[in-house]
Enzyme design. Sequence first.
Site, PDB file in Angstrom:
ATOM      1  N   GLY A 102      36.534 -54.626  31.560  1.00  0.00           N
ATOM      2  CA  GLY A 102      37.929 -54.285  31.023  1.00  0.00           C
ATOM      3  C   GLY A 102      38.493 -55.554  30.357  1.00  0.00           C
ATOM      4  CB  SER A 103      38.357 -59.156  30.791  1.00  0.00           C
ATOM      5  OG  SER A 103      39.149 -59.014  31.776  1.00  0.00           O
ATOM      6  CB  SER A 129      39.668 -61.292  38.341  1.00  0.00           C
ATOM      7  OG  SER A 129      38.388 -61.723  37.913  1.00  0.00           O
ATOM      8  CD  GLU A 162      35.948 -49.696  34.662  1.00  0.00           C
ATOM      9  OE1 GLU A 162      37.174 -50.233  35.241  1.00  0.00           O
ATOM     10  OE2 GLU A 162      35.645 -50.155  33.622  1.00  0.00           O
ATOM     11  CG  HIS A 203      19.564 -43.312  10.410  1.00  0.00           C
ATOM     12  ND1 HIS A 203      18.939 -43.070   9.100  1.00  0.00           N
ATOM     13  CD2 HIS A 203      21.030 -43.507  10.017  1.00  0.00           C
ATOM     14  CE1 HIS A 203      20.017 -43.028   8.185  1.00  0.00           C
ATOM     15  NE2 HIS A 203      21.213 -43.338   8.741  1.00  0.00           N
ATOM     16  CE  LYS A 262      33.518 -57.742  38.810  1.00  0.00           C
ATOM     17  NZ  LYS A 262      34.879 -57.732  38.421  1.00  0.00           N
TER      18      LYS A 262
END
Length: 339
Positions: free
Chosen positions: A43-44, A87, A223, A239, A333
């Site tokens: 998202g960043s 964050s 998300e 292609h 994470k």
Amino acid sequence: MSCFLAGFADQCFEAEKIGLEAKLPRRYINKKFKNVVLCGMGGSAIGADLIRDYLKYEIKLPVSVNKDYRLADFVGKDTLLIALSYSGNTEETISAFRAALKKKAAVIALSSGGKLKRLSLKSRVPFVKIPAGFAPRCALGYLFFSCLVILSRCGVIKSKKKEIKKTVGLIRNMGCLMAPYVSVKDNEAKRIAGELYGRFVVIYGSTSTTEAAALRLRSQLAENSKSLSSVHLLPEMNHNEIVGWRHPGRLLKNFAAVFLIDEHDLKEIQKRIKISWKIIEKTGAKVIGIRSAGNSLLSRMFSLIYISDWISYYLAVLNGVNPTPVKMIDYLKKEIGRR
Ligand code: PA5
């Protein structure tokens, strides 16, 4: 999520102010940089992808987006590097940030706090604070517009004040047309979400015009709507991937191809979209086109981003899922942090 969408225009407006007020060292202003690197993940990073697309035909410097722990070898003291992490705790971005310091690049950090803030203060790197309390993907306005203004303040691009104003106005108008109180017959985002419901979505953007918007739609479907989809770009998909629209035969009627269309796509691309559309339609898959709106590149890009965000929200509603939590990302994470 709907609050974020309703407030998106205000967020973009506020972000411009953050960019204008950010403290930047004199040595960054009008320095002859040789390249610009934007570091971030998920998202960043999407704001960075949008900046790369937006500036592609306007600046002479190469702009690259780094979504990795390491930096390319060309990064050095003539690089302007902006580390973006909502964050401020994303390990890939922190690692790239540290590498940039070692390489003596001109670094700027942008986050709502976290480790990136602490490290920036410790190493005397300019730190730009954006408001906390959002999901990273819901802070796109803060990430994109403040970064854009910082690039113009560093002299890398010219001021985008007028374009930003027009874009914010367009988002505001679009918000009124796509809000939850607008019935499906007048609400394009609700209508498209209904068409995508129950289907595997294959998103097609075009290199340079709608590439970042296509990536954003894929991320938002994942998300927010908790739906798997894929993304590819024209002309490249003509292609290779186009040949794959044959199997699994019986299942293709449960697929939807979404073409993101921009009036400034090259004539050649427009022709390719038309032909590809027909080929895919013959397989029984649903084919949908989403056209950009607005009269500047920035407005057109953000019109696609904004409608995509609303579509993903309405698809979440249809799927009966909460659009906000991203449990898998949090789990990953945590696990990676533990090992
Ligand atoms: O949407 C998300 O939560 C993720 O894609 C995050 O943006 C990604 O994991 C990176 O985190 P951050 O944006 O805090 O750097």
